[in-house]
Write an enzyme that holds these catalytic residues in place. Structure first.
Site, PDB file in Angstrom:
ATOM      1  N   GLY A  11       0.833  -1.212   0.000  1.00  0.00           N
ATOM      2  CA  GLY A  11       0.000   0.000   0.000  1.00  0.00           C
ATOM      3  C   GLY A  11       0.862   1.253   0.000  1.00  0.00           C
ATOM      4  N   ASP A  32       0.036  -9.017   1.834  1.00  0.00           N
ATOM      5  CA  ASP A  32      -0.879  -8.033   1.234  1.00  0.00           C
ATOM      6  C   ASP A  32      -1.869  -8.793   0.348  1.00  0.00           C
ATOM      7  OD1 ASP A  32      -0.497  -4.634   0.490  1.00  0.00           O
ATOM      8  OD2 ASP A  32      -2.034  -5.896  -0.442  1.00  0.00           O
ATOM      9  N   LEU A  34      -3.872  -7.558  -1.769  1.00  0.00           N
ATOM     10  CA  LEU A  34      -4.079  -6.800  -3.030  1.00  0.00           C
ATOM     11  C   LEU A  34      -5.495  -6.239  -3.155  1.00  0.00           C
ATOM     12  CD1 LEU A  34      -2.110  -9.210  -5.405  1.00  0.00           C
ATOM     13  CD2 LEU A  34      -1.266  -7.129  -4.290  1.00  0.00           C
ATOM     14  N   ASP A  59      -5.298 -13.290   3.212  1.00  0.00           N
ATOM     15  CA  ASP A  59      -6.398 -12.498   3.770  1.00  0.00           C
ATOM     16  C   ASP A  59      -6.336 -12.610   5.292  1.00  0.00           C
ATOM     17  OD1 ASP A  59     -10.067 -12.573   3.390  1.00  0.00           O
ATOM     18  OD2 ASP A  59      -8.691 -11.404   4.651  1.00  0.00           O
ATOM     19  N   PHE A  82      -0.088  -2.497   8.822  1.00  0.00           N
ATOM     20  CA  PHE A  82      -0.783  -1.437   8.068  1.00  0.00           C
ATOM     21  C   PHE A  82      -2.137  -1.922   7.552  1.00  0.00           C
ATOM     22  CE2 PHE A  82       2.458   1.733   7.742  1.00  0.00           C
ATOM     23  CZ  PHE A  82       3.669   1.087   7.611  1.00  0.00           C
ATOM     24  N   SER A 126      -3.986   6.842  13.711  1.00  0.00           N
ATOM     25  CA  SER A 126      -4.292   8.081  12.986  1.00  0.00           C
ATOM     26  C   SER A 126      -4.716   9.177  13.957  1.00  0.00           C
ATOM     27  CB  SER A 126      -5.443   7.797  12.003  1.00  0.00           C
ATOM     28  OG  SER A 126      -5.972   9.006  11.494  1.00  0.00           O
ATOM     29  N   THR A 128      -6.991  10.877  13.642  1.00  0.00           N
ATOM     30  CA  THR A 128      -8.452  10.871  13.633  1.00  0.00           C
ATOM     31  C   THR A 128      -9.014  10.416  14.974  1.00  0.00           C
ATOM     32  OG1 THR A 128     -10.225  10.458  12.033  1.00  0.00           O
ATOM     33  CG2 THR A 128      -9.011   8.543  12.800  1.00  0.00           C
ATOM     34  N   TYR A 151     -14.441   4.109  10.663  1.00  0.00           N
ATOM     35  CA  TYR A 151     -12.994   3.971  10.403  1.00  0.00           C
ATOM     36  C   TYR A 151     -12.208   4.485  11.608  1.00  0.00           C
ATOM     37  CZ  TYR A 151      -8.349   5.381   9.176  1.00  0.00           C
ATOM     38  OH  TYR A 151      -6.996   5.578   9.215  1.00  0.00           O
ATOM     39  N   LYS A 155      -9.700   2.545  14.728  1.00  0.00           N
ATOM     40  CA  LYS A 155      -8.342   2.909  15.171  1.00  0.00           C
ATOM     41  C   LYS A 155      -8.322   3.042  16.695  1.00  0.00           C
ATOM     42  CE  LYS A 155      -6.299   2.851  11.238  1.00  0.00           C
ATOM     43  NZ  LYS A 155      -5.353   1.743  10.959  1.00  0.00           N
ATOM     44  N   TYR A 178      -0.691   8.920  12.731  1.00  0.00           N
ATOM     45  CA  TYR A 178      -0.276   9.734  11.573  1.00  0.00           C
ATOM     46  C   TYR A 178      -1.159  10.955  11.459  1.00  0.00           C
ATOM     47  CZ  TYR A 178       0.956   4.936  10.028  1.00  0.00           C
ATOM     48  OH  TYR A 178       1.387   3.643   9.930  1.00  0.00           O
ATOM     49  N   PHE A 179      -0.574  12.059  11.053  1.00  0.00           N
ATOM     50  CA  PHE A 179      -1.410  13.179  10.655  1.00  0.00           C
ATOM     51  C   PHE A 179      -1.722  12.981   9.175  1.00  0.00           C
ATOM     52  CE2 PHE A 179      -2.228  15.800  14.396  1.00  0.00           C
ATOM     53  CZ  PHE A 179      -1.656  14.947  15.319  1.00  0.00           C
TER      54      PHE A 179
HETATM   55  C1  WQD Z   1      -7.811  17.364   4.124  1.00  0.00           C
HETATM   56  C2  WQD Z   1      -8.443  18.736   4.025  1.00  0.00           C
HETATM   57  C3  WQD Z   1     -10.813  18.665   3.625  1.00  0.00           C
HETATM   58  C4  WQD Z   1     -10.621  16.896  -0.360  1.00  0.00           C
HETATM   59  C5  WQD Z   1      -8.531  11.825   6.320  1.00  0.00           C
HETATM   60  C6  WQD Z   1      -8.853  10.812   7.358  1.00  0.00           C
HETATM   61  C7  WQD Z   1      -7.639  10.535   8.189  1.00  0.00           C
HETATM   62  C8  WQD Z   1      -6.502  10.144   7.289  1.00  0.00           C
HETATM   63  C9  WQD Z   1      -6.221  11.227   6.263  1.00  0.00           C
HETATM   64  C10 WQD Z   1      -6.377   7.740   7.097  1.00  0.00           C
HETATM   65  C11 WQD Z   1      -9.793  18.827   4.740  1.00  0.00           C
HETATM   66  C12 WQD Z   1     -10.073  19.300   2.443  1.00  0.00           C
HETATM   67  C13 WQD Z   1     -10.279  17.412   0.887  1.00  0.00           C
HETATM   68  C14 WQD Z   1     -11.155  17.754  -1.350  1.00  0.00           C
HETATM   69  C15 WQD Z   1     -10.978  19.585   0.192  1.00  0.00           C
HETATM   70  N1  WQD Z   1      -6.785   8.926   6.604  1.00  0.00           N
HETATM   71  N2  WQD Z   1     -10.458  18.730   1.136  1.00  0.00           N
HETATM   72  N3  WQD Z   1     -11.314  19.081  -1.033  1.00  0.00           N
HETATM   73  O1  WQD Z   1     -10.098  14.439   6.134  1.00  0.00           O
HETATM   74  O2  WQD Z   1      -7.982  15.492   7.113  1.00  0.00           O
HETATM   75  O3  WQD Z   1      -8.164  13.022   6.959  1.00  0.00           O
HETATM   76  O4  WQD Z   1      -7.455  11.390   5.528  1.00  0.00           O
HETATM   77  O5  WQD Z   1      -5.768   7.551   8.115  1.00  0.00           O
HETATM   78  O6  WQD Z   1      -7.936   9.466   9.053  1.00  0.00           O
HETATM   79  O7  WQD Z   1      -9.834  11.333   8.218  1.00  0.00           O
HETATM   80  O8  WQD Z   1      -7.878  14.346   4.901  1.00  0.00           O
HETATM   81  O9  WQD Z   1      -7.226  14.830   2.579  1.00  0.00           O
HETATM   82  O10 WQD Z   1      -9.645  14.157   3.053  1.00  0.00           O
HETATM   83  O11 WQD Z   1      -8.822  16.419   3.759  1.00  0.00           O
HETATM   84  O12 WQD Z   1     -11.139  20.795   0.438  1.00  0.00           O
HETATM   85  O13 WQD Z   1     -11.484  17.351  -2.509  1.00  0.00           O
HETATM   86  O14 WQD Z   1      -8.704  19.019   2.649  1.00  0.00           O
HETATM   87  O15 WQD Z   1     -12.028  19.347   3.887  1.00  0.00           O
HETATM   88  O16 WQD Z   1      -9.919  20.128   5.285  1.00  0.00           O
HETATM   89  P1  WQD Z   1      -8.624  14.418   6.313  1.00  0.00           P
HETATM   90  P2  WQD Z   1      -8.413  14.886   3.491  1.00  0.00           P
END
Ligand code: WQD
Length: 338
Positions: A11, A32, A34, A59, A82, A126, A128, A151, A155, A178-179
């Site tokens: 991934g 993985d 796939l 799986d 992951f 995450s 999140t 989701y 986590k 992760y951010f």
């Molecule tokens: C980022 C910013 C949107 C798309 C998610 C999951 C998190 C992690 C990362 C897995 C936000 C804005 C987005 C678009 C936009 N995933 N945006 N137009 O939501 O912060 O996090 O992905 O671990 O768990 O929650 O990431 O990239 O979707 O959005 O304006 O077409 O970009 O509103 O402010 P997010 P994102």
């Protein structure tokens, strides 16, 4: 040579982590199935490092398959986990798929690790889990908020399952929260491969810039931020990958201070969506077609990491900038259409 199992190793984050593990001299085995990756990534990893990881298409929802895997491969020193479903929106529509795939698989994996005396685990978590944190920057002691999606809940549950298991066994684990991971390896041989219409910002920016998508919708221009658009901490996937090799070495060398540790993995810097767009236009030297529309349901206003603990205790620091991430993502997108 220490042998590391990487589940989901084909991934986006997994493949970059496999490259960094191999760079550090680890032997890597990938599981993985796939379901959200392509087998072509295996040879791309090999073309970057010159070392072909072993790959097993298993799986993790099948406990018998996991058991036979660990009978086949003895002497595994650690696991980086992951493999999980990760689309926030899909998890709202199909919660049971997410609880089955993300929780049952984790439990089967932990059971077989215990059975085989494998005591070192890195878990892919995450930011999140924090929901909309009350205070910025976000520290590891910020509380879990009620998850905004199944989701995010998987986590939170995953961390709790692992934490409880470390208390009742010899397991040592580190959860990396992760951010927002972005970018691609400098070779442009591996990167993010979104399936269908990208949900995440950076892939959508890249597909708009290359002409696959007509226009980027910026979700919300009325947030209480510097320019009205939401703030996130965009971390380069190579920096993120390196955090995994540092964390695994910490466990293998017995440097962990607790049996369960958590680290925020971000740059410590927040960027608004408009700042991301402006930075992209600078690195790509082209205008991006976007329009500001309504907020996206479930989005938080602001999230960026307090990286003090990761920097000082884990001994890891992000080195690449937002522009590095955007430039590498753009180079990767351009390589996809060649
Ligand atoms: C980022 C910013 C949107 C798309 C998610 C999951 C998190 C992690 C990362 C897995 C936000 C804005 C987005 C678009 C936009 N995933 N945006 N137009 O939501 O912060 O996090 O992905 O671990 O768990 O929650 O990431 O990239 O979707 O959005 O304006 O077409 O970009 O509103 O402010 P997010 P994102």
């Amino acid at each position: 040579m220490k042998r590391i199992l990487v589940t989901g190793g084909l991934g986006f984050i997994g493949s970059h982590t496999v490259v960094e593990l191999q760079n550090e001299g680890f032997e890597v085995i990938i599981i993985d199935d796939l379901s959200n990756s392509s087998i072509g990534v295996l040879e791309r990893i090999t073309s970057i490092t010159g070392i072909s990881p072993i790959h097993e298409n298993i799986d993790l929802k099948d406990p018998i398959a996991i058991r036979s895997f660990f009978k086949k491969y003895r002497e595994i020193d650690g696991v980086i986990h992951f493999a999980a479903s990760k689309a926030v929106g899909e998890s709202v529509e199909k919660p049971l798929k997410y609880y089955r795939n993300n929780i049952s698989s984790l439990i089967y994996l932990l059971e077989e690790m215990a059975e085989n005396h494998i005591e070192h685990l890195i878990f892919s978590s995450s930011c999140t889990v924090y929901g909309q944190a009350d205070k910025m920057p976000i520290t590891e002691s910020a509380p879990f908020k009620t998850a905004e999606s199944p989701y995010g809940n998987t986590k939170q549950i995953g961390e709790n399952v692992i934490n409880d298991t470390t208390k009742a066994s010899a397991l040592k684990a580190i959860s990396l929260r992760y951010f927002n991971p972005i970018g691609a390896h400098k070779s442009a041989k591996i990167g993010e491969l979104p399936v269908g219409v990208p949900q995440n910002l950076i892939p959508f920016v890249m597909q708009t810039a290359i002409g696959i998508r007509e226009q980027l919708s910026v979700y919300g221009g009325d947030y209480p931020t510097s320019d009205g658009t939401a703030v996130r901490d965009y971390i380069h996937v190579v920096d993120l990958a390196k955090a995994h090799t540092v964390a695994m070495s910490r466990l293998l060398n017995g440097k962990n201070k607790e049996s369960f540790e958590v680290f925020n993995i971000g740059t410590g810097k927040g960027s608004t969506v408009l700042e991301v767009i402006n930075a992209f236009e600078e690195v790509s030297n082209q205008k991006l077609n976007y329009k500001i529309v309504d907020r996206r349901a479930g989005d938080i206003v602001e999230a960026y990491a307090d990286t003090t603990y990761a920097n000082n205790d884990l001994g890891w620091q992000a080195e690449l900038s937002l522009k590095d991430g955007l430039a590498s993502a753009w180079k990767w997108q351009q390589s996809l259409v060649e």
